[in-house]
Design an enzyme around this catalytic site. Structure first.
Site, PDB file in Angstrom:
ATOM      1  N   SER A 293      39.175  50.274  88.745  1.00 54.54           N
ATOM      2  CA  SER A 293      39.656  50.858  87.500  1.00 54.54           C
ATOM      3  C   SER A 293      41.171  50.731  87.397  1.00 54.54           C
ATOM      4  O   SER A 293      41.703  49.626  87.508  1.00 54.54           O
ATOM      5  CB  SER A 293      39.178  52.309  87.407  1.00 54.54           C
ATOM      6  OG  SER A 293      39.220  52.770  86.086  1.00 54.54           O
TER       7      SER A 293
ATOM      8  N   ASP B 292      32.850  50.947  85.089  1.00 53.15           N
ATOM      9  CA  ASP B 292      33.892  51.455  85.992  1.00 53.15           C
ATOM     10  C   ASP B 292      33.432  51.535  87.451  1.00 53.15           C
ATOM     11  O   ASP B 292      32.412  52.143  87.763  1.00 53.15           O
ATOM     12  CB  ASP B 292      34.313  52.839  85.509  1.00 53.15           C
ATOM     13  CG  ASP B 292      35.607  53.307  86.129  1.00 53.15           C
ATOM     14  OD1 ASP B 292      35.631  53.509  87.356  1.00 53.15           O
ATOM     15  OD2 ASP B 292      36.589  53.474  85.394  1.00 53.15           O
TER      16      ASP B 292
END
Length: 246
Positions: free
Chosen positions: A39, A147
């Site tokens: 991320s 993610d």
């Protein structure tokens, strides 16, 4: 310069702390031998692996944040991030990077963590930061991913054989819980990271150094205007840790 593997967690705008942490280590004579990130940590890690200094990374990201409100329209924001990376990255493929990079994402179709370290950079980076319900999932190698923090927000796996050398940076400390004094965003943020806390602590166990600046708990992951404060907190905490370690 001493070279060590670095692991950089996700955390939204709190990922700006990675810039400060890396700057403090650089000033102390420690630089990345390789980087594993997810991320926000993957985005910062990619720019560093691409050859940018921490000062340059800070300037580039700060300027981009001033150009757009990244969370008002998720699909638009995702395109803006992709556009920023296309303009900014000097290398297109993992294999071309001056510093080895590993990018973690979560397989949305089959479940589980996926770590990318070969092939095209952009799809892996976009998948790694595709926060569910905020950004759309991203196809990598024909499979939808989201993610990487959902499967492990501290992706130490590429460095398991040398874990005792790893500097692991986690930017999501849990604040003291105060019932009845939590807004919706902070409650969501806390629940999100409570889900991953146990895995993160397992990943951190046995690392040379675990960096988790406690002051970051004052910020939620979408406080874009606080980037400069967050970066400075990361720098100060890492500098203090290194002073104690030595």
């Amino acid at each position: 310069m001493e070279k060590r593997p670095f692991v950089l967690s996700g955390g939204g705008i709190r990922g700006a702390a990675h810039i400060g942490v890396l700057r403090a280590f650089h000033e102390a004579g420690v630089i990345p031998a390789a980087i594993s990130g997810t991320s926000a940590g993957a985005l910062v890690g990619a720019l560093i692996a691409d050859g940018y200094s921490t000062v340059e990374v800070s300037t580039l990201i700060s300027a981009e944040l001033k150009r757009s409100r990244l969370i008002r329209r998720p699909s638009f924001a995702s395109r803006r991030i992709a556009s920023f990376l296309r303009r900014t990255l000097r290398h297109r493929y993992f294999e071309e990077l001056p510093i080895p990079l590993h990018v973690s994402a979560t397989d949305l179709e089959n479940g589980g963590q996926r770590i990318f370290s070969h092939g095209e950079l952009l799809p892996a980076l976009m998948a790694s930061c595709a926060i569910p319900l905020v950004f759309p999932p991203v196809k990598v190698n024909g499979i939808f991913h989201v993610d990487g923090g959902m499967s492990n927000n501290l992706p130490v796996e590429p460095f398991l054989k040398e874990k005792d050398r790893v500097i692991a940076v986690h930017v999501n400390p849990l604040p003291v819980f105060v019932p009845g004094k939590r807004g919706v965003m902070r409650t969501m943020d806390r629940i999100w990271h409570l889900n991953f806390r146990e895995m993160v602590m397992r990943s951190a166990r046995g690392c040379y150094l675990f960096v988790e600046p406690p002051e970051l708990s004052r910020f939620n992951m979408f406080e874009l205007s606080k980037m400069s404060n967050i970066e400075q907190i990361g720098y100060a905490w890492a500098a203090e840790l290194m002073a104690k370690k030595r």
